[in-house]
Scaffold this motif. Structure first.
Motif, PDB file in Angstrom:
ATOM      1  N   ASN A   1      -6.182   1.076   5.589  1.00  0.00           N
ATOM      2  CA  ASN A   1      -7.122   1.230   4.301  1.00  0.00           C
ATOM      3  C   ASN A   1      -6.517   0.002   3.458  1.00  0.00           C
ATOM      4  O   ASN A   1      -5.838   0.027   2.934  1.00  0.00           O
ATOM      5  CB  ASN A   1      -6.358   3.030   3.879  1.00  0.00           C
ATOM      6  CG  ASN A   1      -7.753   2.923   2.838  1.00  0.00           C
ATOM      7  OD1 ASN A   1      -8.769   1.648   2.500  1.00  0.00           O
ATOM      8  ND2 ASN A   1      -7.549   3.875   2.000  1.00  0.00           N
TER       9      ASN A   1
ATOM     10  N   VAL B   1       0.824  -1.345   0.242  1.00  0.00           N
ATOM     11  CA  VAL B   1      -0.079   0.166  -0.127  1.00  0.00           C
ATOM     12  C   VAL B   1       0.997   1.416   0.271  1.00  0.00           C
ATOM     13  O   VAL B   1       1.991   1.274   0.220  1.00  0.00           O
ATOM     14  CB  VAL B   1      -0.716   0.118   1.686  1.00  0.00           C
ATOM     15  CG1 VAL B   1      -2.268  -1.136   1.044  1.00  0.00           C
ATOM     16  CG2 VAL B   1      -0.751  -0.575   2.356  1.00  0.00           C
TER      17      VAL B   1
ATOM     18  N   ASP C   1      -2.215   4.783   3.356  1.00  0.00           N
ATOM     19  CA  ASP C   1      -2.969   3.695   3.455  1.00  0.00           C
ATOM     20  C   ASP C   1      -1.988   3.091   4.715  1.00  0.00           C
ATOM     21  O   ASP C   1      -3.014   1.970   5.193  1.00  0.00           O
ATOM     22  CB  ASP C   1      -3.615   2.666   2.297  1.00  0.00           C
ATOM     23  CG  ASP C   1      -3.960   3.494   1.264  1.00  0.00           C
ATOM     24  OD1 ASP C   1      -5.389   4.520   1.501  1.00  0.00           O
ATOM     25  OD2 ASP C   1      -4.240   3.969   0.080  1.00  0.00           O
TER      26      ASP C   1
END
Length: 188
Positions: free
Chosen positions: A80, A71, A75
């Motif tokens: 996320n 990521v 994030d």
């Protein structure tokens, strides 16, 4: 006899070059692997290792019970999972670092990242004192698709030396080195 000495010397130099370009294989979490509650935090594990270009990182986990997401920085910190750069689900994920800079990995399983199953790896440049090269992607080992990693900005500082229990030489560099010494003895 001079030509044999030259050939032996050239072979030693060539094999030495091959040995120096090899990387190490790092198993995330050591023997425990990529698990929810490791005995050593992934942050601490990453801090005590030194990652360089051409090193390989391996995530071992039970296939189908977890995954690894590559990521972006934001994030990573927000856990996320909605827009990963790459999602790896095979249970024995190998990624080779082909550039320096930070790499962000989180678990793809619900709530695992929030509970600490994530790791930030900083790969130092082989020439980190000479400046920063333009980034290139990190790739999975052969038979896998390439992974595009986030670009880095700023300088990368060196990390501590690798722990011997987590770092394994990727190739048989020691055997090549020993062979080159034998060849040098024979031909020189």
């Amino acid at each position: 006899m001079d030509s044999l000495s030259f050939v032996g010397f050239f072979l030693v130099i060539f094999l030495s070059f091959l040995c120096s370009s090899q990387g190490y294989k790092f198993y995330v979490g050591g023997k425990e692997g990529w698990v929810l509650e490791p005995s050593e935090s992934y942050s601490h594990w990453a801090e005590r290792n030194r990652f360089q270009v051409n090193d390989t990182i391996v995530f071992k986990y039970k296939k189908g019970s977890d995954s690894v997401l590559v990521v972006h920085k934001d994030d990573y910190f927000k856990c996320n999972k909605t827009k990963p750069i790459h999602n790896i689900k095979d249970g024995h994920s190998k990624l080779k670092f082909t550039r320096s800079g930070p790499f962000y990995f989180i678990s793809g399983q619900d709530d695992h990242c929030e509970k600490g199953q994530k790791v930030l790896v900083v790969v130092i440049s082989p020439n980190h004192h000479k400046g920063h090269k333009s980034p290139s992607p990190v790739t999975q080992t052969p038979s896998s698709s390439p992974v595009t990693a986030p670009t880095s900005s700023g300088s990368v500082s060196p990390a501590p030396a690798p722990a011997k229990s987590d770092a394994v030489d990727v190739s048989s560099s020691v055997l090549v080195w020993v062979f080159s010494l034998i060849m040098a003895t024979v031909f020189l």
